[in-house]
Design an enzyme around this catalytic site. Structure first.
Site, PDB file in Angstrom:
ATOM      1  N   GLU A  92       5.677 -15.465 -46.704  1.00 57.17           N
ATOM      2  CA  GLU A  92       4.463 -15.861 -45.979  1.00 57.17           C
ATOM      3  C   GLU A  92       3.195 -15.212 -46.541  1.00 57.17           C
ATOM      4  OE1 GLU A  92       3.906 -18.008 -43.716  1.00 57.17           O
ATOM      5  OE2 GLU A  92       5.909 -18.585 -43.053  1.00 57.17           O
ATOM      6  N   SER A 355      37.302   3.566   6.567  1.00 59.21           N
ATOM      7  CA  SER A 355      37.983   4.860   6.459  1.00 59.21           C
ATOM      8  C   SER A 355      37.674   5.603   5.170  1.00 59.21           C
ATOM      9  CB  SER A 355      39.495   4.648   6.561  1.00 59.21           C
ATOM     10  OG  SER A 355      39.855   4.131   7.833  1.00 59.21           O
TER      11      SER A 355
END
Length: 794
Positions: A92, A355
């Site tokens: 690029e 419990s």
């Protein structure tokens, strides 16, 4: 002289123009500065990216789009693959690090190619110009015009004046378009390739470098052929420039373009949502989650509980004991499932713990010197003021050891223990350890809390249960590495070891004997079920991990028939067996120095050494702490609630007991017996009961108050009776029963299961319809009891 006049004239004109040139430059620069102030570059705000929550290894768990619905992840030159940076910059913008924002040579070349060929052959835009176009994309049209190109050039110069090259490159890495709502190389790498941008191959780096040029036409999930052609073009360019070797490029070209379906990550969705709310300004949040384990357990939870009724959800939490970091977090059965309320995070929801608090109570009782692991407790109907607890199945076991009572999760012994420890003290202790309890309407802690009469959260329960694997130290669960490590002691190391040994020795359901220690991890586990089947729990741990499972309905409605042992526990064991390091957790950890195993005797509960056989009716091995061997609990209210040594004298000729006042002389000798708690009597054998009864008093001796035992008799049905329905009737046989011989409260048990309570001679009315043989027991609070057997015909 005249020959020098033209030169002098030129110099004079230049000198006259210099002020104008200077003022012109000043004016130009001023105009540029003014334009820069009036039309500043539209730089993004700080942290203007999606919020990304990642696992501990960087794998995205969930991404939250920005205000515009765009998926954009943070990225830096250091966080992406060097291969990608090479492909990007050489394809690029090879002069990116040198040019001032525009490349005149590239622009002239692109313009000449356009004029000669009539089409765009190569682009003249620099990366800086592309960033300028990206930033202006939302404010201008996408048509290509000379004015737009000029605007990009000016914006690029602005960007170069305001930002460093690195900052401009970061803007490109985070905002380059990749199709749809995907922006930036990191988001694209995860969306298309399912991997971070730091681990790209050459072929993948080339693909992601070229996609932003035409993201819609080259999307690999829609147009793989076009994407591959563009990728190969980049690869050839890299070979031509000598950046990558031809052999490397040829190998890269063989790699196919494979893209998964474009989708944003959605793993540990509820945890990610929670972390985002806790860190609203963070662009990237690193969690402690193991991504592979998380995905596996999410699938397993969804499959395991998919057959449960509608509106049912589940939650799962796995914590590393060493760091208290969460490795897996499943907040609901299926995120996004409206029928199952999948948006509700049950890891942090307040629910009845059932419990699951009992192990802490037994541990505190050991620390307090109230019990050892085999202390004699009584599981029988009892009243504690206005509170009468019952067991899960309404059946009772009579005399039990502390370890068995905890493993069987018996309610009456637990309430008895809590009554002695103190409910407010117990609640304060575990609250200090990080296990907060929530009581309705600001009520004070009471005896019901040990059976689930309070509220707790799964994450707090897991953090507290980790104490059994951390020498008694509970910890707050951590979800990010930056979370503070908060550890607090809840039990001594010795008490924690004893409770863990008790829970660990409990075989898995369906196994008659303990599992093979050499191949499977040792698990200390506890289940719980709240009142009305609203919550099913299983919490357990190995030396390395603690796991918690909750199942129920987030709206609090009952889920009949689903309880911890059958609903949550099997999944817990599946998870534990799948965790890493299982073999290392199979070895037993030796007890601390202050924990010893000794022989104790029932019913006294004290050390067996030196006791005669008459006082040691049952011998057991018990774990003790600091050498403390507490005796069986003393009487509670009534004299007959007693477990202790009874000393007396007998006549050597008759064997009868002699009191202090007798009318005749007797040859006596001392005797001693060990008496069982009176409420245990219905569960004792005749031989055991006989060994604990005082001999009858001699006829000439005055009563000494030791023969005050009540004698009960059931009125309303005879022993050995047979009940039959009336001819043609489908109704059960209804009887009115009374317990005669006491003024105390009487508990009624049918085949060991509690069926009712009466006061004194009050009547119990009940239907008996189940065919077969049955046993009916009446048990007074004094310990007096009686039993009859009967049969119901079909």
């Amino acid at each position: 002289m005249r020959e020098d006049m033209p030169a002098r004239s030129s110099m004079t004109r230049i000198r006259r123009l210099l002020p104008w040139l200077r003022w012109g430059c000043v004016a130009l620069l001023s105009s540029l500065l003014l334009l820069d102030l009036v039309f500043p570059p539209q730089l993004p705000k700080a942290r203007d990216t999606s919020t990304l929550v990642v696992a501990r290894d960087g794998t995205p768990l969930r991404a939250f789009a920005d205000a515009d619905g765009v998926w954009r992840y943070p990225a830096t030159p250091e966080s992406v693959s060097p291969l990608y940076l090479e492909a990007l910059l050489h394809y690029e913008d090879r002069w990116f690090w040198r040019h001032p924002g525009v490349n005149p040579i590239a622009l002239l070349r692109a313009g000449g190619q356009l004029l000669t060929s009539g089409e765009v052959v190569s682009g003249g835009s620099t990366l800086t110009m592309q960033v300028a176009r990206i930033l202006d994309a939302k404010r201008t049209s996408h048509t290509r015009t000379p004015f737009r190109k000029l605007r990009q050039i000016l914006r690029a110069l602005q960007l170069e004046a305001h930002l460093s090259k690195r900052e401009i490159l970061i803007l490109y890495l985070e905002r380059a378009p990749y199709g749809g709502t995907i922006e930036g190389v990191e988001a694209a790498s995860w969306a298309y390739l399912g991997k971070p941008a730091s681990r790209l191959s050459m072929a993948e780096a080339a693909l992601l470098a070229v996609l932003p040029q035409s993201p819609s036409r080259r999307r690999p999930d829609r147009h793989p052929e076009a994407a591959q052609a563009a990728r190969d073009k980049v690869l050839d360019r890299m070979a031509a420039l000598g950046v990558w070797s031809r052999a490397e490029v040829d190998d890269a070209r063989i790699e196919p373009v494979v893209s998964r379906q474009l989708q944003s990550p959605m793993t540990a969705a509820l945890l990610a949502q929670r972390l985002r709310a806790a860190h609203p300004k963070a662009a990237r949040i690193v969690s402690t989650i193991d991504p592979n384990l998380q995905r596996t357990l999410e699938e397993r939870v969804a499959a395991y509980f998919s057959t449960l009724p509608e509106r049912t959800s589940a939650a799962l939490l796995v914590v590393d004991n060493a760091t208290m970091e969460a490795r897996a977090y499943v907040g609901s059965l299926r995120f996004g499932d409206e029928a199952r309320l999948g948006h509700v995070d049950m890891v942090q929801a307040w629910r009845s713990p059932g419990s699951t608090l009992k192990p802490f109570l037994y541990g505190m009782a050991i620390d307090d010197g109230l019990i050892h692991s085999e202390s004699l407790l009584i599981d029988a109907p009892q009243n504690f003021g206005d509170y009468r607890p019952g067991n899960f199945g309404e059946s009772f076991n009579g005399p039990v050891g502390a370890a068995q009572a905890l493993r069987l999760s018996l309610n009456v012994p637990a309430v008895d223990l809590l009554d002695r420890v103190g409910p407010q003290r117990f609640a304060a202790r575990i609250d200090h350890a990080g296990l907060a309890l929530k009581f309705p309407d600001d009520a004070k802690p009471n005896l019901a809390l040990i059976l689930g009469g309070t509220g707790a959260r799964l994450e707090d329960l897991v953090g507290a249960h980790a104490a059994f694997n951390r020498n008694g130290i509970a910890g707050r669960v951590r979800y990010t590495p930056r979370d503070a490590a908060i550890d607090r002691r809840v039990l001594s190391p010795g008490a924690a070891w004893i409770v863990r040994e008790i829970l660990e020795s409990n075989p898995r359901p369906g196994e008659l004997e303990q599992y093979d220690r050499g191949t499977r991890p040792r698990v200390a586990w506890k289940t719980g079920t709240s009142y009305g089947f609203r919550d099913a729990w299983a919490v357990g741990g190995t030396r390395r991990y603690t796991v918690g499972v909750w199942v129920g309905r987030p709206d609090g409605t009952p889920l009949p028939g689903q309880y911890g042992a059958i609903t949550a526990l099997p999944l817990l064991f599946e998870v534990v067996d799948a965790l890493p390091g299982g073999n290392r957790d199979a070895a037993r950890v030796p007890p601390p120095a202050n924990v010893a195993e000794i022989d104790i005797c029932w019913p006294l509960g004290i050390a067996a050494e030196g006791l005669p056989a008459s006082l040691c009716q049952r011998r057991r091995k018990a774990w003790t702490l600091d050498g403390v061997v507490p005796p069986t609990f003393a009487e509670r209210g009534a004299r007959l609630w007693n477990a202790g040594r009874e000393r007396f004298e007998i006549d050597t000729d008759t064997g009868r007991r002699v009191s202090a006042v007798c009318s005749l002389p007797h040859r006596v000798e001392p005797r001693e017996i060990a008496r069982w708690p009176a409420l245990a009597s219905p569960w004792l054998s005749a031989e055991t009961r006989h060994a604990s009864i005082l001999p009858p008093l001699a006829d000439d001796c005055m009563a000494d108050g030791r023969d005050a035992d009540e004698e009960l008799r059931i009125d309303g049905m005879n022993d050995g009776a047979t009940l039959a329905r009336a001819p043609g009737s489908v109704h059960a046989v209804r009887l009115s029963l009374r317990a005669l011989g006491t003024e105390r409260n009487v508990q009624w048990l049918l085949d060991g299961r509690w069926i009712g309570e009466t006061a004194g001679r009050a009547t119990l009315v009940r239907d008996f319809g189940e065919p077969g043989a049955h046993t009916l027991t009446a048990l007074a609070d004094s310990g007096a009891w009686t039993r009859i057997e009967f049969r119901v015909l079909e």
